[in-house]
Scaffold this motif. Structure first.
Motif, PDB file in Angstrom:
ATOM      1  N   PHE A 191      62.530 -26.613 -15.046  1.00  0.00           N
ATOM      2  CA  PHE A 191      61.265 -26.689 -14.341  1.00  0.00           C
ATOM      3  C   PHE A 191      60.486 -25.679 -14.832  1.00  0.00           C
ATOM      4  O   PHE A 191      59.168 -26.036 -15.217  1.00  0.00           O
ATOM      5  CB  PHE A 191      61.645 -26.464 -12.901  1.00  0.00           C
ATOM      6  CG  PHE A 191      60.341 -26.107 -11.900  1.00  0.00           C
ATOM      7  CD1 PHE A 191      59.617 -27.316 -11.679  1.00  0.00           C
ATOM      8  CD2 PHE A 191      60.218 -25.128 -11.341  1.00  0.00           C
ATOM      9  CE1 PHE A 191      58.427 -27.078 -10.730  1.00  0.00           C
ATOM     10  CE2 PHE A 191      58.944 -24.889 -10.693  1.00  0.00           C
ATOM     11  CZ  PHE A 191      58.241 -26.054 -10.257  1.00  0.00           C
ATOM     12  N   ASP A 197      56.098 -32.532 -12.243  1.00  0.00           N
ATOM     13  CA  ASP A 197      57.058 -33.680 -11.901  1.00  0.00           C
ATOM     14  C   ASP A 197      56.792 -34.894 -12.924  1.00  0.00           C
ATOM     15  O   ASP A 197      57.987 -35.424 -13.326  1.00  0.00           O
ATOM     16  CB  ASP A 197      56.889 -33.994 -10.525  1.00  0.00           C
ATOM     17  CG  ASP A 197      57.437 -32.830  -9.488  1.00  0.00           C
ATOM     18  OD1 ASP A 197      58.079 -32.102  -9.961  1.00  0.00           O
ATOM     19  OD2 ASP A 197      56.946 -33.118  -8.422  1.00  0.00           O
ATOM     20  N   ARG A 198      55.709 -35.095 -13.149  1.00  0.00           N
ATOM     21  CA  ARG A 198      55.395 -36.171 -14.111  1.00  0.00           C
ATOM     22  C   ARG A 198      55.947 -36.014 -15.583  1.00  0.00           C
ATOM     23  O   ARG A 198      56.667 -36.819 -16.127  1.00  0.00           O
ATOM     24  CB  ARG A 198      53.972 -36.656 -14.295  1.00  0.00           C
ATOM     25  CG  ARG A 198      53.274 -37.312 -12.926  1.00  0.00           C
ATOM     26  CD  ARG A 198      51.958 -38.045 -13.289  1.00  0.00           C
ATOM     27  NE  ARG A 198      51.020 -36.979 -13.697  1.00  0.00           N
ATOM     28  CZ  ARG A 198      50.169 -36.160 -12.618  1.00  0.00           C
ATOM     29  NH1 ARG A 198      50.439 -36.562 -11.540  1.00  0.00           N
ATOM     30  NH2 ARG A 198      49.473 -35.456 -13.421  1.00  0.00           N
ATOM     31  N   THR A 212      56.578 -26.592 -16.636  1.00  0.00           N
ATOM     32  CA  THR A 212      55.409 -26.000 -16.309  1.00  0.00           C
ATOM     33  C   THR A 212      54.583 -25.169 -17.534  1.00  0.00           C
ATOM     34  O   THR A 212      53.433 -25.454 -17.463  1.00  0.00           O
ATOM     35  CB  THR A 212      55.729 -25.025 -15.129  1.00  0.00           C
ATOM     36  OG1 THR A 212      56.480 -25.610 -14.168  1.00  0.00           O
ATOM     37  CG2 THR A 212      54.502 -24.404 -14.529  1.00  0.00           C
ATOM     38  N   ILE A 259      58.497 -33.957 -16.112  1.00  0.00           N
ATOM     39  CA  ILE A 259      60.055 -34.087 -16.166  1.00  0.00           C
ATOM     40  C   ILE A 259      60.404 -35.475 -15.907  1.00  0.00           C
ATOM     41  O   ILE A 259      61.468 -35.727 -16.891  1.00  0.00           O
ATOM     42  CB  ILE A 259      60.304 -33.237 -14.999  1.00  0.00           C
ATOM     43  CG1 ILE A 259      60.180 -31.788 -15.225  1.00  0.00           C
ATOM     44  CG2 ILE A 259      61.815 -33.442 -14.669  1.00  0.00           C
ATOM     45  CD1 ILE A 259      60.315 -30.807 -14.061  1.00  0.00           C
ATOM     46  N   MET A 260      59.780 -36.293 -15.305  1.00  0.00           N
ATOM     47  CA  MET A 260      60.258 -37.775 -15.394  1.00  0.00           C
ATOM     48  C   MET A 260      59.946 -38.480 -16.505  1.00  0.00           C
ATOM     49  O   MET A 260      60.842 -39.202 -16.676  1.00  0.00           O
ATOM     50  CB  MET A 260      59.360 -38.283 -14.023  1.00  0.00           C
ATOM     51  CG  MET A 260      59.913 -37.679 -12.580  1.00  0.00           C
ATOM     52  SD  MET A 260      61.490 -38.148 -12.462  1.00  0.00           S
ATOM     53  CE  MET A 260      61.777 -40.034 -12.374  1.00  0.00           C
ATOM     54  N   ARG A 305      51.861 -29.129  -9.006  1.00  0.00           N
ATOM     55  CA  ARG A 305      53.466 -29.834  -9.000  1.00  0.00           C
ATOM     56  C   ARG A 305      53.480 -31.345  -9.302  1.00  0.00           C
ATOM     57  O   ARG A 305      54.342 -31.541 -10.047  1.00  0.00           O
ATOM     58  CB  ARG A 305      53.803 -29.440  -7.499  1.00  0.00           C
ATOM     59  CG  ARG A 305      55.480 -29.871  -7.413  1.00  0.00           C
ATOM     60  CD  ARG A 305      56.147 -28.790  -8.150  1.00  0.00           C
ATOM     61  NE  ARG A 305      57.648 -28.954  -7.842  1.00  0.00           N
ATOM     62  CZ  ARG A 305      58.348 -28.154  -7.094  1.00  0.00           C
ATOM     63  NH1 ARG A 305      57.601 -27.059  -6.454  1.00  0.00           N
ATOM     64  NH2 ARG A 305      59.650 -28.281  -6.961  1.00  0.00           N
TER      65      ARG A 305
END
Length: 300
Positions: free
Chosen positions: A267, A292-293, A271, A295-296, A288
């Motif tokens: 994470f 998250d995008r 970032t 990581i996905m 956030r």
């Protein structure tokens, strides 16, 4: 709701110059761009946490000068709690000249001589509701006192070990249960060597999780008596200034959200990559959804 994260250490007013190439000695260089932005390890970590939706407090100190006023205003605008901030009468807020080349890499000159270092400047806070305390090594007296206080209350403690005197590093690493070195900090602590050997030597002297960040090469983590790599997310960096500080803030938030260390490291890596891609100082902090995008996208 995730508990509060207290970030203890330096805040800096960065004066950032964008150049076509790093200046050579004796040669005048024309800047392609200039901006002033907040910086400093603990302060930047706090801004990153707030941008990610966490509750962040900064325990630091500034002078009663224009640079201090600019930092206070910027941090308040970014949603950081400043109730633990000390404003020092007659003090000179830490300033830095940052030179950034087109690759996003940078060189930094810092003046830290204008503020007192006494731990008495810390707030008399009982740490109620604090999930994680993050400290940097640039205000050793404050970091040591805050880490001791957090240890006595059973609070998770993260140390941003970005260089410094060996004796200071010995004291501070003994008080943290997550120590994340920069490569410079790791070399200061154990001496020069191949990086995995350095990490093993550091882990032999520190209890808990030990790691080192390696920029675009990702990070290495000593967990359960073995070294585990966490890859960096591939981006085109605009400016890498503060990305290590962002990494530490996001890692602390991940721990506060009960992520296991390697998940929190992943994470944090996402970032920091999103921040490098955006640049723009504190105003470029990713939210956030953007993290998250990233990581996905990497998972697909």
């Amino acid at each position: 709701m995730t508990g509060r994260i207290v970030c203890v250490g330096n805040g800096v007013l960065d004066q950032v110059y964008e150049v076509g190439a790093m200046p050579r000695v004796g040669v005048k260089t024309t800047a392609l761009g200039f901006r002033e932005s907040g910086g400093g390890p603990a302060a930047t970590a706090a801004v990153a946490i707030a941008a990610l939706g966490g509750a962040a407090s900064w325990w630091g100190r500034v002078g009663d000068d224009s640079a201090g006023a600019a930092l206070r205003s910027a941090m308040a605008r970014h949603g950081v709690d400043l109730s633990g901030l000390a404003v020092v009468p007659g003090g000179r807020t830490v300033r830095a000249a940052v030179i950034v080349e087109p690759s996003g890499e940078r060189s930094i000159i810092v003046d830290r001589s204008g503020l007192p270092s006494e731990a008495a400047l810390l707030p008399m806070d009982d740490l109620a509701g604090v999930a994680v305390l993050l400290a940097d090594t640039r205000w050793p007296q404050g970091a040591e006192a805050a880490l001791r206080r957090a240890r006595d209350r059973g609070i998770t403690r993260v140390l941003d070990a970005d260089g410094g005197d060996t004796g200071v590093l010995e004291r501070l690493t003994a008080l943290a249960d997550h120590v994340v070195f920069s490569q410079e900090g790791l070399t200061d602590f154990v001496g020069a060597s191949e990086i995995e050997a350095q990490l093993r030597r550091a882990a032999a002297r520190i209890a808990g999780v030990v790691a080192v960040t390696c920029g675009a090469a990702g990070s290495l983590w000593w967990i359960d008596d073995r070294i585990l790599p966490v890859a960096a997310f591939p981006v085109m960096p605009r400016d890498t200034t503060g990305c290590g500080d962002v990494f530490h803030g996001a890692y602390a938030l991940g721990l506060a959200e009960a992520m296991p260390p390697l998940e929190a490291a992943r994470f944090a890596s996402a970032t920091a990559a999103a921040k490098a891609e955006r640049g723009m100082g504190w105003d470029g902090m990713p939210g956030r959804a953007a993290v998250d995008r990233m990581i996905m996208k990497e998972k697909t």
